[in-house]
Design a protein around this motif. Structure first.
Motif, PDB file in Angstrom:
ATOM      1  N   GLY A   1      55.676  85.193  69.487  1.00 38.29           N
ATOM      2  CA  GLY A   1      55.493  84.231  68.261  1.00 38.29           C
ATOM      3  C   GLY A   1      54.741  83.132  68.610  1.00 38.29           C
ATOM      4  N   LYS A   2      55.192  81.819  68.035  1.00 41.19           N
ATOM      5  CA  LYS A   2      54.531  80.437  67.895  1.00 41.19           C
ATOM      6  C   LYS A   2      54.356  80.051  69.527  1.00 41.19           C
ATOM      7  N   ILE A   3      55.473  80.364  70.303  1.00 42.20           N
ATOM      8  CA  ILE A   3      55.164  80.003  71.751  1.00 42.20           C
ATOM      9  C   ILE A   3      53.891  80.606  72.336  1.00 42.20           C
ATOM     10  N   LYS A   4      53.897  81.965  72.098  1.00 44.70           N
ATOM     11  CA  LYS A   4      52.688  82.807  72.729  1.00 44.70           C
ATOM     12  C   LYS A   4      51.316  82.186  72.081  1.00 44.70           C
ATOM     13  N   LYS A   5      51.414  81.951  70.807  1.00 47.36           N
ATOM     14  CA  LYS A   5      49.939  81.327  70.277  1.00 47.36           C
ATOM     15  C   LYS A   5      49.718  80.098  70.880  1.00 47.36           C
ATOM     16  N   ILE A   6      50.694  79.158  71.026  1.00 45.95           N
ATOM     17  CA  ILE A   6      50.321  77.721  71.793  1.00 45.95           C
ATOM     18  C   ILE A   6      49.921  77.948  72.943  1.00 45.95           C
ATOM     19  N   ILE A   7      50.545  78.921  73.935  1.00 47.73           N
ATOM     20  CA  ILE A   7      49.920  79.156  75.338  1.00 47.73           C
ATOM     21  C   ILE A   7      48.758  79.871  75.344  1.00 47.73           C
ATOM     22  N   ASP A   8      48.374  80.820  74.604  1.00 46.70           N
ATOM     23  CA  ASP A   8      47.111  81.417  74.517  1.00 46.70           C
ATOM     24  C   ASP A   8      46.048  80.484  74.092  1.00 46.70           C
ATOM     25  N   GLY A   9      46.335  79.749  73.069  1.00 45.56           N
ATOM     26  CA  GLY A   9      45.437  78.885  72.819  1.00 45.56           C
ATOM     27  C   GLY A   9      44.993  77.447  73.623  1.00 45.56           C
TER      28      GLY A   9
ATOM     29  N   SER B   1      42.891  79.392  76.263  1.00 43.62           N
ATOM     30  CA  SER B   1      41.477  79.459  75.733  1.00 43.62           C
ATOM     31  C   SER B   1      40.471  78.270  75.825  1.00 43.62           C
ATOM     32  N   ASN B   2      40.915  77.264  75.929  1.00 37.30           N
ATOM     33  CA  ASN B   2      40.370  75.954  75.834  1.00 37.30           C
ATOM     34  C   ASN B   2      40.213  75.489  77.119  1.00 37.30           C
ATOM     35  N   ARG B   3      40.580  76.306  78.423  1.00 35.60           N
ATOM     36  CA  ARG B   3      40.412  75.605  79.665  1.00 35.60           C
ATOM     37  C   ARG B   3      39.450  76.675  80.259  1.00 35.60           C
ATOM     38  N   THR B   4      38.641  76.176  81.554  1.00 39.08           N
ATOM     39  CA  THR B   4      37.878  76.917  82.279  1.00 39.08           C
ATOM     40  C   THR B   4      38.343  77.246  83.735  1.00 39.08           C
ATOM     41  N   THR B   5      39.747  77.073  83.941  1.00 39.81           N
ATOM     42  CA  THR B   5      40.380  76.964  85.282  1.00 39.81           C
ATOM     43  C   THR B   5      40.129  78.495  85.733  1.00 39.81           C
ATOM     44  N   ALA B   6      40.083  78.693  87.222  1.00 37.18           N
ATOM     45  CA  ALA B   6      40.205  80.059  87.806  1.00 37.18           C
ATOM     46  C   ALA B   6      41.523  80.771  87.755  1.00 37.18           C
ATOM     47  N   THR B   7      42.756  79.822  87.509  1.00 33.32           N
ATOM     48  CA  THR B   7      43.971  80.857  87.765  1.00 33.32           C
ATOM     49  C   THR B   7      44.764  80.727  86.599  1.00 33.32           C
ATOM     50  N   GLN B   8      45.572  81.535  86.225  1.00 31.31           N
ATOM     51  CA  GLN B   8      46.584  81.392  85.370  1.00 31.31           C
ATOM     52  C   GLN B   8      47.687  80.377  85.427  1.00 31.31           C
ATOM     53  N   GLU B   9      48.074  80.202  86.919  1.00 30.68           N
ATOM     54  CA  GLU B   9      48.813  79.162  87.316  1.00 30.68           C
ATOM     55  C   GLU B   9      48.619  77.924  87.271  1.00 30.68           C
ATOM     56  N   SER B  10      47.157  77.362  87.440  1.00 29.67           N
ATOM     57  CA  SER B  10      46.698  76.156  87.365  1.00 29.67           C
ATOM     58  C   SER B  10      46.918  75.851  85.590  1.00 29.67           C
ATOM     59  N   ASP B  11      46.749  76.808  84.795  1.00 25.96           N
ATOM     60  CA  ASP B  11      46.576  76.625  83.213  1.00 25.96           C
ATOM     61  C   ASP B  11      48.187  76.380  82.942  1.00 25.96           C
ATOM     62  N   ALA B  12      49.216  77.065  83.802  1.00 29.21           N
ATOM     63  CA  ALA B  12      50.465  76.978  83.238  1.00 29.21           C
ATOM     64  C   ALA B  12      50.846  75.662  83.486  1.00 29.21           C
ATOM     65  N   TYR B  13      50.682  74.930  84.671  1.00 28.95           N
ATOM     66  CA  TYR B  13      50.843  73.697  85.130  1.00 28.95           C
ATOM     67  C   TYR B  13      50.074  72.444  84.234  1.00 28.95           C
ATOM     68  N   ALA B  14      49.000  72.902  83.727  1.00 29.16           N
ATOM     69  CA  ALA B  14      48.317  71.933  82.998  1.00 29.16           C
ATOM     70  C   ALA B  14      48.881  71.812  81.718  1.00 29.16           C
TER      71      ALA B  14
END
Length: 352
Positions: free
Chosen positions: A265-273, A276-289
């Motif tokens: 739902g809304k949580i997934k939309k926030i995380i995906d959004g 999508s605005n980042r250009t990092t190489a890993t999903q882990e670094s996106d999660a910590y950001a």
């Protein structure tokens, strides 16, 4: 936890009672060789010095040439003075018991130099990163450590006695009573909690956050809210429930980003959004950001809610003292608007 005031500064020794390991305390007492910058460097490698225990520090008569090894003497001993001597020099000098002589990493002597960096994004001795504070007009000491060969600025000192002629492993091995404290740098060690997480934080420009996991976020989140509730007086704006609702929403995001809970739902939309605005190489670094952004906004919400409660208390005191509370009432209303703004921003998922 070692606080900002306990960060090691140039020419200051660590507050040794923060250490669990007596072996470390012995090597820092009486200014016997382990410089402050040694512990700062270890924290950058991932060692949380306040968590390591004596049983986790292996002591050997010979180096293992792996991880960090601190060469020290286990008794008072006299050694020859090497190198060029001045008129003030004797032919030998005494090393007191528990003097640190040299530090090795993977069998190589470590040389170091230091400089100053801005006080924000401070790396502490336990590997944690804090903001604020600082020394030398807003700056803090930093340290560069490695082998001796380095272009400017050149590493020019060794950890320990830093004595000419005792800056190599062969020369140190000739000292009677020399021993080596070995610190394993494998990531699974219980005191290495800062290792991978620290790298993730740097990759994600994770400067201001003080948590590392969803469980730790939950603990800090609850402690902040509980502390504010202790100060809760009259709450005419009914903001407490809004603050709590925003805090719970933040926890749901962190649970999905860091805790392995499936995002829907809304949580997934926030995380995906956010990703999508980042250009990092890993999903882990996106999660910590994302975790950093969520933590920053929630911290701001708590800050303004705390201001709001303080203004309510001042309003109450002014009314008793002056018979009116017009000025502080406007302050309370202003802080209430700030709280409203952050609760709406959080609930909409518009994290900075």
């Amino acid at each position: 936890m070692i606080k900002l005031k306990d960060i090691l500064n140039e020419n200051h020794i660590l507050i040794t009672e923060k250490f669990s390991a007596g072996k470390l305390r012995a090597l820092t007492n009486h200014w016997q060789g382990l410089e402050a910058q040694f512990f700062m460097w270890g924290a950058k490698l991932g060692v949380e010095w306040d968590k390591i225990t004596d049983s986790e520090i292996e002591t050997n008569a010979k180096p293992k040439k792996k991880g960090i090894e601190i060469a020290y003497v286990d008794k008072d001993v006299k050694v020859p003075t090497k190198g060029k001597k001045g008129y003030w020099s004797d032919n030998e000098f005494t090393l007191k018991k528990f003097t640190a002589v040299l530090v090795l990493k993977d069998g190589k002597p470590m040389w170091w130099t230091h400089d100053y960096a801005p006080a924000n994004k401070v790396q502490t001795v336990t590997g944690k990163r804090l903001t604020g504070g600082g020394y030398s007009k807003g700056k803090v000491a930093t340290v560069d450590v490695g082998t001796r060969d380095l272009p400017y600025p050149r590493r020019n000192k060794t950890f320990g006695i830093n004595q000419l002629g005792y800056q190599s492993l062969p020369s140190v091995m000739k000292i009677p009573g020399i021993k080596f404290h070995h610190i394993n740098l494998d990531e699974e060690q219980p005191y290495m909690g800062a290792g991978v997480k620290r790298q993730m934080r740097q990759a994600a420009q994770f400067g201001a956050s003080k948590f590392t996991t969803n469980d730790e976020f939950k603990r800090i989140n609850q402690s902040y809210f509980d502390e504010l509730l202790k100060k809760r007086l009259n709450d005419p704006k009914k903001l407490a429930e809004k603050v709590k609702k925003a805090a719970n929403f933040c926890q749901q995001i962190i649970d999905a980003a860091l805790g392995g809970v499936k995002a829907t739902g809304k949580i997934k939309k926030i995380i995906d959004g956010f990703q999508s605005n980042r250009t990092t190489a890993t999903q882990e670094s996106d999660a910590y950001a994302l975790a950093s952004a969520v933590g920053d906004d929630l911290s701001q919400l708590y800050r303004y809610y705390g201001y709001y409660l303080g203004a309510l208390e001042q309003e109450k005191q002014d009314k008793i003292k002056y018979g009116t509370a017009d000025f502080t009432r406007s302050e309370a209303e202003g802080y209430a608007k700030d709280v409203q703004r952050y609760t709406i921003q959080i609930q909409s998922g518009k994290f900075r």
